[in-house]
Design a protein around this motif. Sequence first.
Motif: not given
Ligand code: UTP
Length: 445
Positions: A98-103, A204-206, A235-239
């Motif tokens: 799971l990628v859950a590092g987004g902002q 900022s995250p890479d 998979f991505q965290v938001d779904n």
């Molecule tokens: P998004 O591109 O939707 O970005 O990430 P986000 O950070 O969740 O939301 P916004 O754009 O700031 O509104 C898609 C997936 O990639 C992960 C997010 O956690 C999500 O699961 N992600 C994104 C990372 O793990 N790292 C990152 O640097 C960016």
Amino acid sequence: MNCSQAKKFLDSCGQSHVLAFWKELGPAERKALLAQISRLDARDIATCRKALAAGAASVPDTSKGVAPRVAVLKGAKLKEAVAAGEKEIAAGRVAALLVAGGQGSRLGYNGPKGCYSIGPVTGAPLFFFHARKILARSIRYGARIPFYVMTSEANRAATEECFRDNGYFGLDPEDVFFFTQGMWPGMDRNGSLLLESKGKIFMSPDGHGGLLAALKRSGALADMKKRGIKSVFFFQVDNPLVEVADPAFIGYHVMNRSEYSLKLCAKRDPYEKVGMPMRFGEKYRMVEYTEMTKDQCERKSANGELYFLYGSPAIHVFDRAFLEREAAREMPVHLAFKKIAHIDAKGRAVKPSEPNGYKFEKFIFDILPNAKRVAFLAFDQKDEFSPVKNAEGNDSPATCRADMQARWRRILAGGGVTVEESVALEIDPAMILDSRDVVERGLLV
Ligand code: UTP
């Protein structure tokens, strides 16, 4: 690292201005700044500067792109894929990643998005639905499914706390592996690092492509190898609708001896903002929606359907050895021109109203052209994809909760149970994963 070592390092990368306010800093700030500088990698700075010099890369020519062949599994073919996937899971060769590092800036939630309360009745967090699906499959197939969770530096502690506070959602903590993605410094137009404050470099995250380096650095890849993992479900965290470790998808991946498999769904409209995998000669590449021409978006096949019909919601299965191979390579760097608040050369705080600086990111799908074998599988968006991206409107918590409930109603209906629309409904995936559970657990009265 002491101050003179830091100075030497910064001079060598043309960033000596980072210490411009050293004399004004207190002991704690100095210590923190030195620690931050010691974590900077000269190669990363050079990579970012190179990307900047190359410019926001001219939009690549996508006119030669061909739509990929996408499988729609039904009947015997579906059964065959499910059986192959079940065998893979039961043999302990499948991991969830799971990628859950987004902002989560669009959602505007102050915390890891995975902790966002989405359960329509209980308010359970997004992480709950992912983890409980892993638990359900692990129990059903009598096998461990290790869960690798990528966080950012900023949300690592809160993510781990959420898992701890919730008893790891029933998973064995031994099977949950947290790791942290890298951070990259932001730069102004001239390639100079920006200061967030007098004693702190703006980072900022890479990007989700930072996954590969982080998997390697953290030992997660080595852990997968030690456990005998072969197929990695990404998979991505938001779904919360995603079918984590879906046997049909894993089976299709394995049967095709694929290195990188993608689940794709039909676009809702020609201009939907999703990535579009296309074939260029022998190789595939993800074409971003911004790179598609109007003609490409609107092009129709002979049957009247969109020619570029299937988009990618970032649900993948990777071969573990492929990830290992790719982790040893450099990935392309993408630029994002943003408003970055910073301290200027005179020490004044600047809050720009227009973009003024660059953030740098890597995207996981950039490894697609390197895969020797690729497979594409279609799925029905309404069953498996409803992301929480925005605070309101499309792809918001409200649309997602409605889609979750509709999905649960269909699962119950598949087992012969009808629930009226007016009833608020929530199902724990560890109790009922699919219609089969409705029947087997005696809900059918
Ligand atoms: P998004 O591109 O939707 O970005 O990430 P986000 O950070 O969740 O939301 P916004 O754009 O700031 O509104 C898609 C997936 O990639 C992960 C997010 O956690 C999500 O699961 N992600 C994104 C990372 O793990 N790292 C990152 O640097 C960016």
